[in-house]
Enzyme design. Structure first.
Site, short mmCIF file in Angstrom:
data_model
loop_
_atom_site.label_atom_id
_atom_site.label_comp_id
_atom_site.label_asym_id
_atom_site.label_seq_id
_atom_site.Cartn_x
_atom_site.Cartn_y
_atom_site.Cartn_z
N CYS A 112 -7.12 5.38 -1.12
CA CYS A 112 -7.31 6.56 -1.97
C CYS A 112 -7.77 6.16 -3.37
O CYS A 112 -8.91 5.75 -3.53
CB CYS A 112 -6.03 7.40 -1.98
SG CYS A 112 -6.30 9.09 -2.60
N HIS A 218 -5.13 8.50 3.42
CA HIS A 218 -3.85 7.81 3.31
C HIS A 218 -3.37 7.40 4.70
O HIS A 218 -2.64 8.14 5.36
CB HIS A 218 -2.81 8.71 2.64
CG HIS A 218 -2.91 8.73 1.15
ND1 HIS A 218 -2.19 7.87 0.34
CD2 HIS A 218 -3.65 9.50 0.32
CE1 HIS A 218 -2.47 8.12 -0.92
NE2 HIS A 218 -3.36 9.10 -0.97
N GLU A 220 -1.15 5.29 5.55
CA GLU A 220 0.30 5.10 5.61
C GLU A 220 1.06 6.39 5.83
O GLU A 220 2.26 6.38 6.13
CB GLU A 220 0.78 4.41 4.32
CG GLU A 220 0.98 5.31 3.11
CD GLU A 220 -0.32 5.81 2.47
OE1 GLU A 220 -0.23 6.62 1.53
OE2 GLU A 220 -1.41 5.38 2.90
#
Length: 266
Positions: A112, A218, A220
């Site tokens: 990001c 993102h 994660e």
């Protein structure tokens, strides 16, 4: 041996039991969880004097630049028009670490804001605001966090790119938790992921000696089993680097482009 990697934090001003408006350097647990599952030991880097970048990276085998506040647009030659929450110390830390990692050819995973910081550090520019009610891929954010986190849009990965190899596909559905994006790609970077409308979502280094994985989404915060390959690839790069860090200092050789046209052909 689990390779040690540096992970940047994001400064937030929060109310705590110590008082109101306390400066705290934060990292979402989802980053730590994903890196731990992939086999990395982690060293969090908060406020850092830019001149200490070499000393910080001397102790690690990889760098993760995480999400956070907007970068100050003065860094890419623009007046501030739509950037919000800029925080100079995070900007100077990230850029110093990225330039030093680039010099060493140290593995980098940029997520990001991290992708945006890579682009700015190497001389590129950003769109300061690219959300719109008329854009189904990047709409105006929904009012509730669950709605924002649930939004997905397609990304097309460049056939033959490392990311396409890692994911085993050239078509992905990803989240969208950003309001800025790359506008002009920095020298030394090749675009390997775009939305159908052309927004840049992933870049890799055009120098095959520098293992850079940089994504706008993102990973994660997506399903761990779908994103494990990305984190494992980065940790694999760090493991290789830890075994031969001197091999990462091979600066000065000519970069080879990912594609001739950079952002075309995806």
């Amino acid at each position: 041996m689990r390779p040690m990697v540096a992970v940047t934090t994001s400064m937030r001003v929060l109310d705590t039991y110590l008082g109101r408006g306390v400066e705290i350097h934060t990292l979402l647990g989802t980053y730590a969880d994903a890196l731990d599952r992939a086999g990395a030991a982690q060293l969090m880097v908060g406020r850092m004097h830019p001149g200490d970048a070499r000393r910080v990276l001397d102790g690690v085998a990889g760098l993760v630049v995480t999400g956070g506040r907007d970068l100050n647009p003065v860094l890419y030659g623009q007046a501030k028009t739509a950037s919000v929450g800029v925080y100079g110390p995070d900007d100077s830390r990230d850029i110093a670490l990225l330039l030093e990692a680039h010099r060493r050819r140290m593995p980098v995973l940029a997520i990001c804001r991290g992708l945006q910081a890579v682009n700015v550090a190497l001389g590129g520019e950003l769109h300061q605001h690219m959300l719109s009610d008329s854009d189904s891929e990047h709409p105006t954010p929904a009012p509730e966090p669950d709605q924002r986190n649930a939004h997905r849009h397609p990304v097309r990965l460049l056939s033959g790119s490392r990311l396409a190899s890692i994911y085993g596909t050239t078509e992905r559905q990803v989240n969208s938790l950003h309001h800025q994006a790359i506008s002009r790609v920095a020298p030394g970077l090749g675009v390997v992921g775009q939305t159908p409308c052309g927004a840049i979502e992933a870049v890799e280094s055009t120098d095959p000696a520098w293992p850079l994985l940089a994504v706008q989404w993102h990973p994660e915060m997506l399903e761990p089993e779908e994103e494990a390959g990305l984190f494992e690839a980065f940790v694999g790069d760090a493991t290789t680097y830890a075994m031969n860090p001197a091999g990462g200092h091979a600066g000065g050789h000519e970069a080879r482009p990912v594609t001739e046209s950079g952002a075309d052909g995806i």
